[in-house]
Design an enzyme around this catalytic site. Structure first.
Site, PDB file in Angstrom:
ATOM      1  N   HIS A  59       0.832  -1.216  -0.082  1.00  0.00           N
ATOM      2  CA  HIS A  59       0.120  -0.071  -0.035  1.00  0.00           C
ATOM      3  C   HIS A  59       0.861   1.170   0.054  1.00  0.00           C
ATOM      4  O   HIS A  59       1.781   1.250   0.430  1.00  0.00           O
ATOM      5  CB  HIS A  59      -1.120  -0.058   1.121  1.00  0.00           C
ATOM      6  CG  HIS A  59      -2.092  -1.133   1.252  1.00  0.00           C
ATOM      7  ND1 HIS A  59      -2.995  -1.061   2.040  1.00  0.00           N
ATOM      8  CD2 HIS A  59      -2.076  -2.210   0.491  1.00  0.00           C
ATOM      9  CE1 HIS A  59      -3.755  -1.970   1.674  1.00  0.00           C
ATOM     10  NE2 HIS A  59      -3.204  -2.549   0.961  1.00  0.00           N
ATOM     11  N   GLU A  61       0.916   3.868   1.620  1.00  0.00           N
ATOM     12  CA  GLU A  61       1.236   4.236   2.997  1.00  0.00           C
ATOM     13  C   GLU A  61       2.517   3.530   3.474  1.00  0.00           C
ATOM     14  O   GLU A  61       3.359   4.189   3.989  1.00  0.00           O
ATOM     15  CB  GLU A  61       0.056   4.309   4.028  1.00  0.00           C
ATOM     16  CG  GLU A  61      -1.019   5.236   3.742  1.00  0.00           C
ATOM     17  CD  GLU A  61      -2.037   4.419   2.600  1.00  0.00           C
ATOM     18  OE1 GLU A  61      -3.215   4.781   2.790  1.00  0.00           O
ATOM     19  OE2 GLU A  61      -1.713   3.197   2.162  1.00  0.00           O
ATOM     20  N   CYS A  89      -6.007   1.981   5.926  1.00  0.00           N
ATOM     21  CA  CYS A  89      -6.594   0.868   6.208  1.00  0.00           C
ATOM     22  C   CYS A  89      -5.924   0.418   7.539  1.00  0.00           C
ATOM     23  O   CYS A  89      -4.961   1.017   8.121  1.00  0.00           O
ATOM     24  CB  CYS A  89      -6.307  -0.310   5.281  1.00  0.00           C
ATOM     25  SG  CYS A  89      -4.590  -1.012   5.285  1.00  0.00           S
ATOM     26  N   CYS A  92      -1.977   0.049   7.442  1.00  0.00           N
ATOM     27  CA  CYS A  92      -1.399   1.079   7.165  1.00  0.00           C
ATOM     28  C   CYS A  92      -1.318   2.240   8.504  1.00  0.00           C
ATOM     29  O   CYS A  92      -0.431   2.601   8.733  1.00  0.00           O
ATOM     30  CB  CYS A  92      -2.044   1.895   6.169  1.00  0.00           C
ATOM     31  SG  CYS A  92      -1.683   1.040   4.524  1.00  0.00           S
TER      32      CYS A  92
END
Length: 163
Positions: A59, A61, A89, A92
């Site tokens: 991801h 992040e 999420c 993250c």
């Protein structure tokens, strides 16, 4: 440990995260972008890479946090703020806590992503969501990580795509 300083979001930093999200989309990945800022300096920029790398942990992040830690030579990013085009999420948000970040500034809400997913998912663009708000994870972590939500939300929601 709650920090006393308040995170003051800046358009120029979210605009940089939005540019990263557009780059992710151009490369055929989900249009998520993130940057890590310390003071007035962008330390790391990242796009979502989960489709490209075939790695669900890539991801934007997490990629940005990894890169900032590498550049600064530390696993702790106490004076850093994570800007992300979409609400983080649980993975993250947890990474922001583990990195001891000062704060997170996010754009689109998890509800925006969830609603979009219900209408637009297909075989290639699944848009899976774990419906646990980042605010809940960040507030339960130690240290507490400050969050500013819905910053430039409309601009971030315009990044959603299904093709």
């Amino acid at each position: 440990m709650l920090r006393l300083s308040m995170v003051k979001p800046e358009r120029k930093f979210m605009e940089a995260a939005i540019e990263e999200a557009k780059n992710a989309r151009q490369r055929g990945d989900y249009a998520f972008g993130a940057i890590v800022v310390r003071g007035d300096e962008i330390i790391a920029r990242a796009t979502n890479r989960s489709k490209i790398d075939k790695d669900v942990t890539q991801h934007a992040e997490v990629v940005a946090i990894r890169e900032a830690s590498r550049k600064l030579g530390t696993r702790y990013l106490e004076q850093c703020v994570l800007y992300t085009t979409h609400e983080p999420c649980p993975m993250c948000a947890g990474a922001a806590v583990w990195a001891n970040m000062q704060g997170v500034v996010s754009g689109a809400k998890i509800e925006d992503i969830s609603n979009y997913s219900l209408k637009n998912r297909n075989a290639e663009w699944k848009w899976r969501v774990i419906n646990i708000p980042a605010r809940e994870i960040l507030s339960r972590g130690d240290p507490k990580v400050e969050i500013v939500e819905e910053f430039m939300r409309d601009e971030c929601c315009s990044l959603f795509h299904s093709s």
